[in-house]
Motif scaffolding. Structure first.
Motif, PDB file in Angstrom:
ATOM      1  N   HIS A  62      16.623  76.526  60.475  1.00 42.65           N
ATOM      2  CA  HIS A  62      16.221  77.909  60.752  1.00 42.65           C
ATOM      3  C   HIS A  62      16.227  78.115  62.265  1.00 42.65           C
ATOM      4  O   HIS A  62      15.434  77.507  62.985  1.00 42.65           O
ATOM      5  CB  HIS A  62      14.830  78.186  60.192  1.00 42.65           C
ATOM      6  N   TYR A  63      17.157  78.956  62.736  1.00 39.38           N
ATOM      7  CA  TYR A  63      17.277  79.240  64.161  1.00 39.38           C
ATOM      8  C   TYR A  63      16.823  80.666  64.459  1.00 39.38           C
ATOM      9  O   TYR A  63      17.024  81.581  63.643  1.00 39.38           O
ATOM     10  CB  TYR A  63      18.730  79.086  64.627  1.00 39.38           C
ATOM     11  N   LEU A  64      16.244  80.864  65.639  1.00 38.73           N
ATOM     12  CA  LEU A  64      15.914  82.192  66.143  1.00 38.73           C
ATOM     13  C   LEU A  64      16.729  82.461  67.394  1.00 38.73           C
ATOM     14  O   LEU A  64      17.043  81.547  68.170  1.00 38.73           O
ATOM     15  CB  LEU A  64      14.425  82.293  66.483  1.00 38.73           C
ATOM     16  N   LEU A 103      16.054  76.211  67.663  1.00 37.04           N
ATOM     17  CA  LEU A 103      15.656  75.714  66.352  1.00 37.04           C
ATOM     18  C   LEU A 103      14.168  75.995  66.138  1.00 37.04           C
ATOM     19  O   LEU A 103      13.306  75.439  66.815  1.00 37.04           O
ATOM     20  CB  LEU A 103      15.929  74.211  66.250  1.00 37.04           C
ATOM     21  N   GLU A 104      13.872  76.860  65.182  1.00 38.19           N
ATOM     22  CA  GLU A 104      12.499  77.245  64.884  1.00 38.19           C
ATOM     23  C   GLU A 104      11.888  76.349  63.814  1.00 38.19           C
ATOM     24  O   GLU A 104      10.689  76.074  63.830  1.00 38.19           O
ATOM     25  CB  GLU A 104      12.466  78.705  64.430  1.00 38.19           C
ATOM     26  N   GLY A 105      12.711  75.908  62.862  1.00 39.95           N
ATOM     27  CA  GLY A 105      12.202  75.065  61.797  1.00 39.95           C
ATOM     28  C   GLY A 105      13.337  74.349  61.090  1.00 39.95           C
ATOM     29  O   GLY A 105      14.489  74.773  61.133  1.00 39.95           O
ATOM     30  N   SER A 106      13.006  73.237  60.436  1.00 38.10           N
ATOM     31  CA  SER A 106      14.032  72.477  59.722  1.00 38.10           C
ATOM     32  C   SER A 106      13.354  71.621  58.663  1.00 38.10           C
ATOM     33  O   SER A 106      12.134  71.428  58.674  1.00 38.10           O
ATOM     34  CB  SER A 106      14.829  71.588  60.683  1.00 38.10           C
ATOM     35  N   GLN A 164      18.344  71.110  68.713  1.00 32.93           N
ATOM     36  CA  GLN A 164      17.297  71.988  69.238  1.00 32.93           C
ATOM     37  C   GLN A 164      17.822  73.327  69.738  1.00 32.93           C
ATOM     38  O   GLN A 164      17.165  74.352  69.587  1.00 32.93           O
ATOM     39  CB  GLN A 164      16.545  71.292  70.383  1.00 32.93           C
ATOM     40  N   ARG A 165      19.005  73.350  70.297  1.00 31.50           N
ATOM     41  CA  ARG A 165      19.515  74.582  70.901  1.00 31.50           C
ATOM     42  C   ARG A 165      21.028  74.665  70.719  1.00 31.50           C
ATOM     43  O   ARG A 165      21.737  73.674  70.910  1.00 31.50           O
ATOM     44  CB  ARG A 165      19.156  74.632  72.389  1.00 31.50           C
ATOM     45  N   LEU A 166      21.499  75.844  70.347  1.00 31.63           N
ATOM     46  CA  LEU A 166      22.926  76.092  70.180  1.00 31.63           C
ATOM     47  C   LEU A 166      23.306  77.369  70.908  1.00 31.63           C
ATOM     48  O   LEU A 166      22.547  78.344  70.929  1.00 31.63           O
ATOM     49  CB  LEU A 166      23.283  76.244  68.695  1.00 31.63           C
ATOM     50  N   ALA A 167      24.494  77.370  71.456  1.00 31.03           N
ATOM     51  CA  ALA A 167      25.037  78.596  72.049  1.00 31.03           C
ATOM     52  C   ALA A 167      25.732  79.401  70.945  1.00 31.03           C
ATOM     53  O   ALA A 167      26.177  78.838  69.943  1.00 31.03           O
ATOM     54  CB  ALA A 167      26.019  78.254  73.158  1.00 31.03           C
ATOM     55  N   ASP A 178       9.201  76.951  55.210  1.00 30.00           N
ATOM     56  CA  ASP A 178       8.918  75.643  54.593  1.00 30.00           C
ATOM     57  C   ASP A 178       8.654  75.790  53.099  1.00 30.00           C
ATOM     58  O   ASP A 178       9.111  74.975  52.287  1.00 30.00           O
ATOM     59  CB  ASP A 178       7.707  74.990  55.273  1.00 30.00           C
ATOM     60  N   TYR A 179       7.911  76.839  52.731  1.00 30.63           N
ATOM     61  CA  TYR A 179       7.651  77.083  51.311  1.00 30.63           C
ATOM     62  C   TYR A 179       8.962  77.341  50.570  1.00 30.63           C
ATOM     63  O   TYR A 179       9.197  76.802  49.475  1.00 30.63           O
ATOM     64  CB  TYR A 179       6.732  78.297  51.140  1.00 30.63           C
ATOM     65  N   LEU A 180       9.814  78.150  51.179  1.00 29.34           N
ATOM     66  CA  LEU A 180      11.085  78.478  50.544  1.00 29.34           C
ATOM     67  C   LEU A 180      11.905  77.211  50.303  1.00 29.34           C
ATOM     68  O   LEU A 180      12.459  77.004  49.214  1.00 29.34           O
ATOM     69  CB  LEU A 180      11.859  79.463  51.422  1.00 29.34           C
TER      70      LEU A 180
END
Length: 425
Positions: free
Chosen positions: A47-49, A58-61, A73-76, A30-32
């Motif tokens: 930002h995906y993990l 999805l970890e952050g957006s 939320q989720r991608l293959a 988020d800072y970045l």
């Protein structure tokens, strides 16, 4: 142009320092985003993990509506731009997205992005996730901006790995301390309720995986000075497994001592032997180079208490290593072969062998130990309707073996693996 490059270099140094000192992964990204969004005219970040073997979570957006966040939320792996980047492990730049009909860009097009730069987050050989930045305005990223974003992503990968290792480290140490407290309480209760021999037996078995866990933790503590990353996480994973094994040993040993029952399950023989070897190697690293594992083809699974049987093999293996001549090409072999409805497991060494055909009496050791290990072995094997057999190894030395029921002996009755086997006292 030179001014732009100089400004990006200043921004890179500032962001990199912040990344490497961060203590919260989400706040770090988020800072970045907040720091570079105006400078680089960025509207959105994803930002995906890695989640499992072939998916992203999805970890952050930033810059998205709740509905857009829910949509992604989720991608293959291979799905959308981020999924392709994760699958191929190479950066991807999508431009003129709003005028495109490429299925790969359908998701970012729905978000209203016209330019999108996504980079894999990798540390060593490990894929951590992806990080992508997008613009809604029809303005492509310059070469300098792309280089900046990809460099920042490399710092994010390093920082993210450091935070993951530290978090796992703290969780492992806490679990270790919690188990130590539980162990102290258990021993206090057993001193009141149990015979001294039973207490000694349980303490002996707990000590082995606890020692292995402590060794793994020490390795990681030293490795963190250089942030070993993947190797450090692997060591922590082993430590957590040994700590979990301790907890299970306490429960299962008490059940065995009190009622003669074991938890019966089908277990892969090779994995059982390798698990025992890994536990021994944690305390005796030299064992890795002198122990060989041979499992005949088609041996399959055995029926028994996997946790306790690993203890049996580890005890016998540790004794064999101690008996092997340390100064004269020591060698130990673990074997598994089918024998009718049974699987025979043997441990051979090239030491002096046994002086008689009988096992030492409880409390008596032939290898300089406490003598408790063989008592534990006999108690556990008796509950499995088995016993230890002594012999001579090919070429000299000792061979100690035991038999366990094969899975094939229970063909058509898979539920047997879920039942407790009860042995009379």
């Amino acid at each position: 142009m030179e001014q732009d490059k100089d400004r990006l270099l200043e921004l890179l140094a500032e962001c990199a320092a912040k990344m490497l000192a961060a203590s919260d992964p989400r706040r770090m990204i988020d800072y970045l985003f907040d720091r570079v969004r105006e400078e680089l005219r960025i509207d959105v970040y994803f930002h995906y993990l890695v989640d499992g073997d072939s998916a992203l979570r999805l970890e952050g957006s930033g810059g998205l509506t709740p509905a857009q966040i829910e949509l992604g939320q989720r991608l293959a792996f291979g799905q959308a731009v981020c999924g392709v980047v994760a699958r191929d492990r190479v950066p991807c730049l999508a431009e003129n997205v709003l005028a495109s009909s490429d299925p790969m860009t359908e998701f970012i097009r729905a978000v209203g992005l016209d330019s999108y730069a996504c980079t894999p987050l990798i540390h060593g050989e490990t894929l951590i996730g992806t990080l992508g930045f997008g613009r809604r305005a029809p303005e492509p990223f310059s070469a300098a901006e792309l280089q900046f974003l990809r460099t920042i992503c490399s710092y994010v990968g390093v920082a993210r790995n450091r935070l993951d290792v530290q978090a796992e480290m703290m969780a492992t140490i806490q679990a270790h301390e919690t188990l130590a407290a539980e162990q102290a309480g258990l021993i206090e209760r057993l001193m009141i309720q149990s015979a001294g021999a039973d207490l000694t037996m349980i303490a002996h078995e707990i000590a082995q995986p606890l020692s292995a866990a402590s060794n793994y933790i020490v390795v990681v503590q030293r490795a963190l000075e250089g942030v070993r990353g993947t190797a450090g996480l692997a060591e922590l994973s082993h430590a957590r497994a040994e700590i979990d094994r301790c907890s299970q040993i306490v429960v299962r040993m008490r059940r065995l001592l009190q009622s003669g029952e074991i938890n019966a399950e089908f277990a892969d023989v090779r994995l059982l032997l390798e698990d025992a070897l890994r536990m021994v190697v944690a305390g005796r690293p030299e064992a890795e180079s002198i122990v060989a594992v041979h499992v005949d083809a088609g041996v399959g699974d055995i029926l028994g208490d996997r946790i306790q049987l690993v203890q049996v093999v580890a005890n016998l293996l540790r004794n064999a290593i101690q008996a092997a001549p340390a100064d004269n090409a020591p060698h130990v072999t673990m074997r598994a072969r089918a024998a009718g409805d049974w699987i025979e497991i043997s441990i051979e060494d090239n030491g002096p062998g046994f002086s008689s055909e009988a096992l030492p009496q409880p409390g008596v050791s032939t290898t300089g130990g406490s003598g408790v290990g063989l008592s534990v072995v006999k108690r556990i094997l008796a509950a499995h309707d088995s016993d230890v057999h002594l012999g001579r190894a090919v070429g000299g030395g000792a061979c100690i073996s035991f038999r366990l029921l094969r899975r094939d002996a229970f063909a058509g009755d898979e539920s047997v693996g879920e039942r407790a086997l009860v042995r009379p006292d």
